[in-house]
Motif scaffolding. Sequence first.
Motif, mmCIF file in Angstrom:
data_model
loop_
_atom_site.group_PDB
_atom_site.id
_atom_site.type_symbol
_atom_site.label_atom_id
_atom_site.label_comp_id
_atom_site.label_asym_id
_atom_site.label_seq_id
_atom_site.Cartn_x
_atom_site.Cartn_y
_atom_site.Cartn_z
ATOM 1 N N ASP A 194 -13.498 8.436 -39.659
ATOM 2 C CA ASP A 194 -12.195 7.992 -38.772
ATOM 3 C C ASP A 194 -12.075 9.221 -37.674
ATOM 4 O O ASP A 194 -11.475 9.350 -37.005
ATOM 5 C CB ASP A 194 -11.028 7.910 -39.525
ATOM 6 C CG ASP A 194 -10.403 8.993 -40.457
ATOM 7 O OD1 ASP A 194 -11.435 10.028 -40.371
ATOM 8 O OD2 ASP A 194 -9.564 8.786 -41.093
ATOM 9 N N LEU A 202 -9.915 -2.665 -25.845
ATOM 10 C CA LEU A 202 -10.900 -1.999 -26.188
ATOM 11 C C LEU A 202 -12.031 -2.678 -27.046
ATOM 12 O O LEU A 202 -13.206 -2.427 -26.740
ATOM 13 C CB LEU A 202 -10.249 -0.631 -27.043
ATOM 14 C CG LEU A 202 -11.555 0.227 -27.604
ATOM 15 C CD1 LEU A 202 -11.659 1.700 -26.645
ATOM 16 C CD2 LEU A 202 -11.116 0.611 -29.047
ATOM 17 N N GLU A 203 -11.488 -3.187 -28.121
ATOM 18 C CA GLU A 203 -12.502 -3.989 -28.845
ATOM 19 C C GLU A 203 -13.247 -5.120 -28.164
ATOM 20 O O GLU A 203 -14.484 -5.529 -28.602
ATOM 21 C CB GLU A 203 -11.863 -4.411 -30.094
ATOM 22 C CG GLU A 203 -11.385 -3.532 -30.943
ATOM 23 C CD GLU A 203 -10.889 -3.987 -32.550
ATOM 24 O OE1 GLU A 203 -10.064 -5.058 -32.225
ATOM 25 O OE2 GLU A 203 -10.634 -3.211 -33.320
ATOM 26 N N ALA A 220 -15.898 -3.279 -26.465
ATOM 27 C CA ALA A 220 -16.950 -2.558 -27.294
ATOM 28 C C ALA A 220 -17.744 -3.818 -28.099
ATOM 29 O O ALA A 220 -18.614 -3.566 -28.462
ATOM 30 C CB ALA A 220 -16.087 -1.787 -28.444
ATOM 31 N N GLY A 247 -16.581 -5.544 -30.580
ATOM 32 C CA GLY A 247 -16.534 -5.722 -32.044
ATOM 33 C C GLY A 247 -15.264 -5.174 -32.609
ATOM 34 O O GLY A 247 -14.506 -4.373 -31.779
ATOM 35 N N LYS A 248 -14.814 -5.525 -33.693
ATOM 36 C CA LYS A 248 -13.345 -5.134 -33.939
ATOM 37 C C LYS A 248 -13.766 -3.895 -34.988
ATOM 38 O O LYS A 248 -13.554 -3.847 -36.012
ATOM 39 C CB LYS A 248 -12.835 -6.142 -35.072
ATOM 40 C CG LYS A 248 -12.484 -7.459 -34.538
ATOM 41 C CD LYS A 248 -11.149 -7.452 -33.895
ATOM 42 C CE LYS A 248 -10.767 -8.818 -33.191
ATOM 43 N NZ LYS A 248 -9.672 -8.674 -32.298
ATOM 44 N N ILE A 249 -13.681 -2.797 -33.982
ATOM 45 C CA ILE A 249 -14.165 -1.442 -34.587
ATOM 46 C C ILE A 249 -13.099 -0.257 -34.227
ATOM 47 O O ILE A 249 -13.740 0.627 -34.431
ATOM 48 C CB ILE A 249 -15.479 -0.995 -34.209
ATOM 49 C CG1 ILE A 249 -15.784 -1.221 -32.582
ATOM 50 C CG2 ILE A 249 -16.720 -2.157 -35.008
ATOM 51 C CD1 ILE A 249 -16.993 -0.718 -32.302
ATOM 52 N N ALA A 250 -12.033 -0.681 -33.643
ATOM 53 C CA ALA A 250 -11.114 0.454 -33.549
ATOM 54 C C ALA A 250 -10.858 1.433 -34.590
ATOM 55 O O ALA A 250 -10.615 0.576 -35.760
ATOM 56 C CB ALA A 250 -9.669 -0.002 -32.879
ATOM 57 N N ASN A 251 -10.646 2.584 -34.555
ATOM 58 C CA ASN A 251 -10.434 3.381 -36.080
ATOM 59 C C ASN A 251 -9.197 3.559 -36.434
ATOM 60 O O ASN A 251 -8.840 4.421 -36.949
ATOM 61 C CB ASN A 251 -11.388 4.698 -35.808
ATOM 62 C CG ASN A 251 -10.786 5.816 -34.623
ATOM 63 O OD1 ASN A 251 -9.896 5.349 -33.921
ATOM 64 N ND2 ASN A 251 -11.624 6.823 -34.325
ATOM 65 N N SER A 252 -8.305 2.974 -35.697
ATOM 66 C CA SER A 252 -6.904 2.898 -36.021
ATOM 67 C C SER A 252 -6.035 1.805 -35.449
ATOM 68 O O SER A 252 -6.385 0.931 -34.700
ATOM 69 C CB SER A 252 -6.196 4.194 -35.423
ATOM 70 O OG SER A 252 -4.897 3.916 -35.675
ATOM 71 N N VAL A 259 -5.508 5.390 -30.908
ATOM 72 C CA VAL A 259 -7.045 4.988 -30.459
ATOM 73 C C VAL A 259 -7.136 5.427 -29.037
ATOM 74 O O VAL A 259 -8.122 5.892 -28.475
ATOM 75 C CB VAL A 259 -6.836 3.434 -30.414
ATOM 76 C CG1 VAL A 259 -8.320 3.124 -29.748
ATOM 77 C CG2 VAL A 259 -6.991 2.949 -31.947
#
Lengths: 482, 482
Positions: B259, B292-293, B296, B298-303, B309
């Motif tokens: 993370d 953001l996703e 990017a 992809g569903k990759i937000a780290n929070s 984020v």
Amino acid sequence: MVAPQKFTEFIDSNADRFIDRLGEAIAIPSISGDASRREDVVKMAVWLEAQLNEYGVKTEKIPLGQQQLEGKTLDLPPAILGRIGNDPKKKTILIYGHFDVQPANKNDGWNTEPFTMHYEKDTGKIFGRGSTDDKGPILGWLNVLDAHSTLGLDLPVNLRFCFEGMEESGSEGLDDLIASEAAKGQQGWFDGVDAVCISDNYWLNTRTPCLTYGLRGIAYYQITLSGPGSDLHSGIYGGAVYEPMTALIALMSKLVTQDGHILIPGVYDGIKPADSEELKKYEELDYSIDDLEGAAGGKIANSSERITVLMGRMRNPSLSLHGIEGAFSGVGCKTVIPAKISGKFSLRLVPPQTPEDITKKVVAYVKSEFAKLNTRLNLEVEYMHGGKPWVADINHWNFEAAKKATEAVYLQTPNYTREGGSIPVTLTFADNLGVNVLLLPMGRADDGAHSTNEKLDVSNFIKGSKLLGTYLYEVAEITQSA
Amino acid sequence: MVAPQKFTEFIDSNADRFIDRLGEAIAIPSISGDASRREDVVKMAVWLEAQLNEYGVKTEKIPLGQQQLEGKTLDLPPAILGRIGNDPKKKTILIYGHFDVQPANKNDGWNTEPFTMHYEKDTGKIFGRGSTDDKGPILGWLNVLDAHSTLGLDLPVNLRFCFEGMEESGSEGLDDLIASEAAKGQQGWFDGVDAVCISDNYWLNTRTPCLTYGLRGIAYYQITLSGPGSDLHSGIYGGAVYEPMTALIALMSKLVTQDGHILIPGVYDGIKPADSEELKKYEELDYSIDDLEGAAGGKIANSSERITVLMGRMRNPSLSLHGIEGAFSGVGCKTVIPAKISGKFSLRLVPPQTPEDITKKVVAYVKSEFAKLNTRLNLEVEYMHGGKPWVADINHWNFEAAKKATEAVYLQTPNYTREGGSIPVTLTFADNLGVNVLLLPMGRADDGAHSTNEKLDVSNFIKGSKLLGTYLYEVAEITQSA
């Protein structure tokens, strides 16, 4: 020694002629991986068949179908199957070799023309592509046949031959041929085969002949991590997203320790520890940590215990990390968050490991470790290819005969070695014929097979020819007295 | 609004002419990275200088020396320095922009010719290379000058200009020029500069104007592991030697958590947590995790916490692993133990982190972790390049003026953003002139700078031109009333 003295004397007195014949074979650039040289591979087959026929071997060139190479459809070079001797009172030995070679160009770093034999008399080295891999060993057998034919000696065993011209290019077509000939039983070219002898590997060092009784298998994997739709800029996304590289590196870090212990649960199941007899074989090996490090080009042995290092190389499974596809791999700096990357690793297997069983354990472990990472990325674990390990019984008469022959010719007890890599045809013969397979190398560790300035020491060629013949006499002797 | 109504009306009523002028600029393929286009970069400088002169700006084309490109020695395109206004009672604003562009070819995936402006009236988009990066913003300033010159209006501030033609190719020569002009003080082109305004970045989204007050720095590293003299065969050496890849992967796995928490001791030293005022800025940002996703892919937000984020992206340091040089990176399988490999990673820095201090911590940590691995391999840790982070005071009149101008022109409160990546010239101005620097973007997040089908929305071009002019009036208003 049970081989007749006139046989060994013939080999010695005809050495110059044998070396010239090796020069003839080297001069045919039978590169199986080069479409423009396919005619030369066929030419080499014709040359070899004629030699075999001259010494009374009945042969057939077996077509193996076609292949695609460099955008062309090419006929595969034929395999040569052969037979001499049909005495039911004698043992029957199947000989394997290959008459194709690796590519070679003078400007790769060769000191002399690779396809012109260069016999350096003061060092006793015969340079040329194929000298040791595998034309020298094949010609060793021709020398044995030549001696018996010229001297009017009966061979002590029946011989069967299987020579191929695609070994350096994946042995295309050979597995099917072996399987179908084996299935024909007494009607096929491999009728009555009691054991197999293959001369296509090398001594462990430059000093001591060896018999090779094991090969590690392999199971190759690719772990793919993905998430973003395309490569991202680390300035814009770094710190806000799960990154596939971070997850891949974490997974790859959990596979093996620095000293080579594999961390995948169950991977060592069923592997027997070496017993005292086996440990003794390693103690006897004429091979030091210095030898290993000299060959590796660095002081990197993973133990100061010689036997631990040797067993790590030969009889224990190992896991190597090879690289990553899809990440930044160039020189310099690139601030990329790679979107989709594949980590590559493989295990070398030993009995009773099989690629099928190991794959189940690898997949389960990688998936479970990935779940612990708790990212929102995607994982794929792929088994890419593999092959089973192989270990032969060294107490079989086939190995006993080779040992006695080595002692007779070299006045040395052979090393018993297991190879860390694979020679797939070994397993094909063992599985299809169900007989003992012996790897009886002719060349030395420093011969440079596949490399520049490939060579065969003339002493290995001449003593090696005596060894092959003597081995046949020892087979006859042991099996008759048994 | 403090800007005169006839200024904003002039911008509106001359929109078609301004768009045509942008078309003229786009038609000059001023690609700084292509030696064959160097003449076009110079042509673009000449074109721009003529426009500036027409509106009363005194200019000089400053030679910046030579460079090696594609094996040729080329003159660098000149920078244009300019000056208009010298009223000691007015503030002096330095404007930066660049007139070179990224390469572009129709067959890269452009729908229209990249160097022929395509104005799509129904969507209000102006397509063409350089439309948003950075010809549109430069022409926004020309529009402001044009309006004042044509209407006979005095500019509310003194202006200084610094336009370069090498921004897309590392701004070669510019740092030295800025330093030497700054050192000249009242005798140089930057005499009396009170603040800097740069329009060369983008809104956070497609909806909300923004002011950018921070940039992360960077520190890029390479860890090289070596041991064997050359690449080894994993069958022969796997299990017997320490492998550089195993050690490198272990080291790379100890740098950052999944993370994004950086594991290098001391790396967070001195970074202040966001106070309530700063947190409020993130709360106010018109940007969602979906934004953001979506960007990017992809569903990759780290929070799942939006503010976490956003702060991860803008105001916290991050560490990304970029790749490995020297390992197997191809498609398929190769059973290699790579002999010498370099892992690449970089940190994005925020105040008070500096590349110098972080480098000490990285080197010490990597060396100490390497020692724990207890191998016999060799390690080298290299700092490759870096740059300091930058954060401006948003309570400065420069930002206050831009905020008021945005509210006046867009009827929206601007987002206050920090960019995750670097715009090095920002720091060069801040360091050499010691004044507040404002990043005041004209274009939107989806403009596709550096990509195919680069565009600038006509509303951003026209309202953006009003914004730039209005900002100057707000500067005058605020600083006079202060």
